[in-house]
Design a protein around this motif. Structure first.
Motif, mmCIF file in Angstrom:
data_model
loop_
_atom_site.group_PDB
_atom_site.id
_atom_site.type_symbol
_atom_site.label_atom_id
_atom_site.label_comp_id
_atom_site.label_asym_id
_atom_site.label_seq_id
_atom_site.Cartn_x
_atom_site.Cartn_y
_atom_site.Cartn_z
ATOM 1 N N PRO A 1 59.273 3.524 76.416
ATOM 2 C CA PRO A 1 58.694 4.700 77.076
ATOM 3 C C PRO A 1 57.402 5.171 76.429
ATOM 4 C CG PRO A 1 61.060 4.983 76.765
ATOM 5 C CD PRO A 1 60.672 3.753 76.006
ATOM 6 N N PHE A 2 57.311 5.056 75.112
ATOM 7 C CA PHE A 2 56.097 5.466 74.412
ATOM 8 C C PHE A 2 55.750 4.470 73.312
ATOM 9 C CE2 PHE A 2 53.870 7.654 70.983
ATOM 10 C CZ PHE A 2 52.790 8.181 71.666
ATOM 11 N N GLY A 3 56.587 4.342 72.328
ATOM 12 C CA GLY A 3 56.325 3.432 71.218
ATOM 13 C C GLY A 3 55.843 4.164 69.985
ATOM 14 N N MET A 4 56.666 5.103 69.486
ATOM 15 C CA MET A 4 56.293 5.871 68.300
ATOM 16 C C MET A 4 55.991 4.964 67.121
ATOM 17 S SD MET A 4 55.866 9.044 67.637
ATOM 18 C CE MET A 4 55.466 9.996 66.164
ATOM 19 N N VAL A 5 56.682 3.842 67.057
ATOM 20 C CA VAL A 5 56.472 2.905 65.954
ATOM 21 C C VAL A 5 55.034 2.404 65.923
ATOM 22 C CG1 VAL A 5 57.183 0.842 67.235
ATOM 23 C CG2 VAL A 5 57.563 0.946 64.794
ATOM 24 N N LEU A 6 54.367 2.383 67.078
ATOM 25 C CA LEU A 6 52.968 1.962 67.120
ATOM 26 C C LEU A 6 52.077 2.953 66.385
ATOM 27 C CD1 LEU A 6 52.744 0.750 70.839
ATOM 28 C CD2 LEU A 6 52.827 -0.683 68.782
ATOM 29 N N LEU A 7 52.369 4.245 66.511
ATOM 30 C CA LEU A 7 51.579 5.245 65.788
ATOM 31 C C LEU A 7 51.770 5.093 64.286
ATOM 32 C CD1 LEU A 7 51.999 8.529 67.865
ATOM 33 C CD2 LEU A 7 50.457 6.599 68.231
ATOM 34 N N GLU A 8 52.998 4.815 63.866
ATOM 35 C CA GLU A 8 53.256 4.626 62.435
ATOM 36 C C GLU A 8 52.510 3.405 61.905
ATOM 37 O OE1 GLU A 8 57.705 6.623 62.805
ATOM 38 O OE2 GLU A 8 57.485 4.443 62.679
ATOM 39 N N ALA A 9 52.428 2.358 62.732
ATOM 40 C CA ALA A 9 51.667 1.169 62.329
ATOM 41 C C ALA A 9 50.170 1.449 62.309
ATOM 42 C CB ALA A 9 51.987 0.010 63.272
ATOM 43 N N MET A 10 49.700 2.305 63.213
ATOM 44 C CA MET A 10 48.284 2.676 63.207
ATOM 45 C C MET A 10 47.908 3.407 61.925
ATOM 46 S SD MET A 10 47.582 4.033 67.082
ATOM 47 C CE MET A 10 47.870 2.992 68.518
ATOM 48 N N PRO B 1 46.439 -4.305 62.523
ATOM 49 C CA PRO B 1 46.197 -4.848 63.860
ATOM 50 C C PRO B 1 47.511 -4.830 64.642
ATOM 51 C CG PRO B 1 45.306 -6.296 62.159
ATOM 52 C CD PRO B 1 46.159 -5.290 61.458
ATOM 53 N N LEU B 2 47.432 -4.527 65.946
ATOM 54 C CA LEU B 2 48.643 -4.348 66.751
ATOM 55 C C LEU B 2 48.659 -5.281 67.948
ATOM 56 C CD1 LEU B 2 48.876 -0.451 66.816
ATOM 57 C CD2 LEU B 2 50.084 -2.034 65.330
ATOM 58 N N LEU B 3 49.828 -5.850 68.187
ATOM 59 C CA LEU B 3 50.107 -6.629 69.387
ATOM 60 C C LEU B 3 51.256 -5.965 70.120
ATOM 61 C CD1 LEU B 3 50.341 -10.293 68.016
ATOM 62 C CD2 LEU B 3 48.365 -9.208 69.051
ATOM 63 N N SER B 4 51.193 -5.952 71.451
ATOM 64 C CA SER B 4 52.301 -5.386 72.208
ATOM 65 C C SER B 4 52.383 -6.019 73.578
ATOM 66 C CB SER B 4 52.127 -3.873 72.366
ATOM 67 O OG SER B 4 53.162 -3.335 73.167
ATOM 68 N N SER B 5 53.589 -6.047 74.113
ATOM 69 C CA SER B 5 53.762 -6.406 75.517
ATOM 70 C C SER B 5 53.089 -5.336 76.377
ATOM 71 C CB SER B 5 55.248 -6.511 75.861
ATOM 72 O OG SER B 5 55.906 -5.290 75.569
ATOM 73 N N ASP B 6 52.752 -5.704 77.589
ATOM 74 C CA ASP B 6 51.994 -4.803 78.466
ATOM 75 C C ASP B 6 52.906 -3.934 79.316
ATOM 76 O OD1 ASP B 6 53.034 -6.705 80.162
ATOM 77 O OD2 ASP B 6 51.124 -7.232 81.096
ATOM 78 N N ALA B 7 54.098 -3.602 78.819
ATOM 79 C CA ALA B 7 55.078 -2.836 79.590
ATOM 80 C C ALA B 7 55.232 -1.434 79.037
ATOM 81 C CB ALA B 7 56.436 -3.560 79.565
ATOM 82 N N GLY B 8 55.713 -0.527 79.895
ATOM 83 C CA GLY B 8 56.015 0.823 79.450
ATOM 84 C C GLY B 8 54.779 1.587 79.031
ATOM 85 N N GLY B 9 54.948 2.423 77.985
ATOM 86 C CA GLY B 9 53.854 3.276 77.542
ATOM 87 C C GLY B 9 52.933 2.641 76.532
ATOM 88 N N ALA B 10 53.254 1.438 76.038
ATOM 89 C CA ALA B 10 52.457 0.830 74.971
ATOM 90 C C ALA B 10 50.988 0.628 75.334
ATOM 91 C CB ALA B 10 53.083 -0.496 74.542
#
Length: 372
Positions: free
Chosen positions: A281-290, A295-304
């Motif tokens: 739905p959002f990907g809070m873990v992405l903010l923690e990695a930022m 560098p970030l990789l993610s699938s193109d689904a949801g809120g990422a």
């Protein structure tokens, strides 16, 4: 502080997982205003650390169990109604559907229902409930993807009553908690000389670590020497995922670390962070990695895709070949600098500005907006 002050009532199902920080995020929206915030946790025992972490003027733990949360929830409704009469509340913020249901029945306040998942209003009973309280119920999604899911379920609602307020992160606080690359690798038991792809999440079909393992195996010959994939988390798929790594011949390069307490402290152990979830739905873990400048990789689904914007690398959901190509591309990429992106979209300041705009649009608390 006086009970005669204007108050905001915040209702949370519990404080497990990310929801303690969600309570903090929304309480902090009123910092610097004359509004006081009372946060209520429907479940969970009283806890001094949770109370301190809630950033609220007062915290109440009702301590209800899972059985109490089923059915009509009359006892909880009575408790919330009693609290609502105890002081001059002007607004209620409720996280997830059950607290939203309770808030609408227990109070006469305007209720902002915050939605942290997809599919909340797909049930007919919930759509009917929302229609019943439509005049004083406003809905927020934690991403545009969640917002659009709600709008599709409630097509008769004006779009302006279903809006987005992103999750956010206390950048300075998380930065101060994150340890150095060397210390993080020592703590996690990782080789200092390795090139590390990191993933943090439950070992569950929704997180799709199987695609991550397959993509890593396919890319391995193109990655730096001593490359490893590190998966942090527990779940029912662990044995299956270990078997997949063995089948692909990469079991020595795929490390399952299990649950790591306060894992965000150790993100600098990674050289890149990869998220393969199917509908995050959002990907809070992405903010923690930022915050760790990864560098970030993610699938193109949801809120990422919204979270990453144009600066992250996306791959089609479940596309092993595309993921492998992205991994090879980022292997030569320098550490990222996400600070400006975080400040602009996912900081407490950005949230206050956005929330103040929404309150104005909705005609709420006109006498004093949230301070920027």
């Amino acid at each position: 502080m006086s009970h005669s002050d204007p108050w905001v009532l915040q209702i949370c199902h519990g404080y497990d997982g990310p929801f303690l920080d969600c309570a903090r995020q929304y309480a902090s929206l009123f910092a610097g205003t004359r509004y006081k915030v009372l946060t209520v946790y429907l479940s969970g025992a009283a806890d001094a650390e949770v109370e301190a972490g809630s950033a609220s003027d007062e915290v109440v733990f009702l301590g209800y169990g899972s059985r109490d949360m089923r059915g009509l929830k009359l006892r909880i409704i009575r408790d919330i109604a009693r609290l609502a009469r105890s002081r001059d509340f002007r607004l209620c913020i409720a996280h997830r559907f059950k607290p939203t249901y309770i808030a609408c029945l227990a109070t006469r306040l305007p209720v902002i229902g915050v939605n942290h998942a997809f599919g909340v209003y797909r049930r007919f009973s919930r759509r009917s409930f929302a229609a019943l309280f439509r005049k004083r119920l406003l809905l927020l999604g934690v991403s545009n993807a969640v917002r659009d899911d709600i709008r599709s379920c409630l097509p008769a609602w004006p779009e302006a009553r279903i809006e987005t307020l992103y999750n956010r992160i206390d950048i300075e606080a998380v930065q101060s908690q994150q340890v150095s690359r060397e210390d993080a690798r020592d703590h996690l038991g990782l080789p200092q000389e390795a090139w590390v792809v990191g993933n943090v999440g439950r070992l569950h079909p929704d997180k799709d670590q199987a695609t991550l393992i397959r993509g890593f195996a396919l890319a391995l010959s193109s990655l730096p020497a001593n490359s490893v994939l590190v998966i942090v988390g527990r779940g029912r798929l662990e044995a299956e995922l270990r078997a997949l790594a063995k089948e692909l011949g990469v079991e020595q390069a795929v490390l399952f670390l299990g649950q790591v307490a306060d894992a965000k402290r150790y993100f600098k152990a990674f050289d890149v962070f990869a998220l393969t979830s199917d509908h995050e739905p959002f990907g809070m873990v992405l903010l923690e990695a930022m915050v760790a400048d990864l560098p970030l990789l993610s699938s193109d689904a949801g809120g990422a895709p919204e979270v990453l914007g144009s600066r992250g690398r996306l791959f089609p959901l479940g596309d092993v070949q595309a993921l492998a190509s992205r991994l090879a591309e980022v292997a030569s990429q320098a550490p990222a600098d996400w600070r400006g992106h975080l400040q602009a979209l996912f900081s407490d300041r950005a949230a206050r500005e956005r929330f103040s705009l929404l309150l104005e649009r909705w005609g709420l608390m006109a006498e004093e907006r949230c301070a920027p």
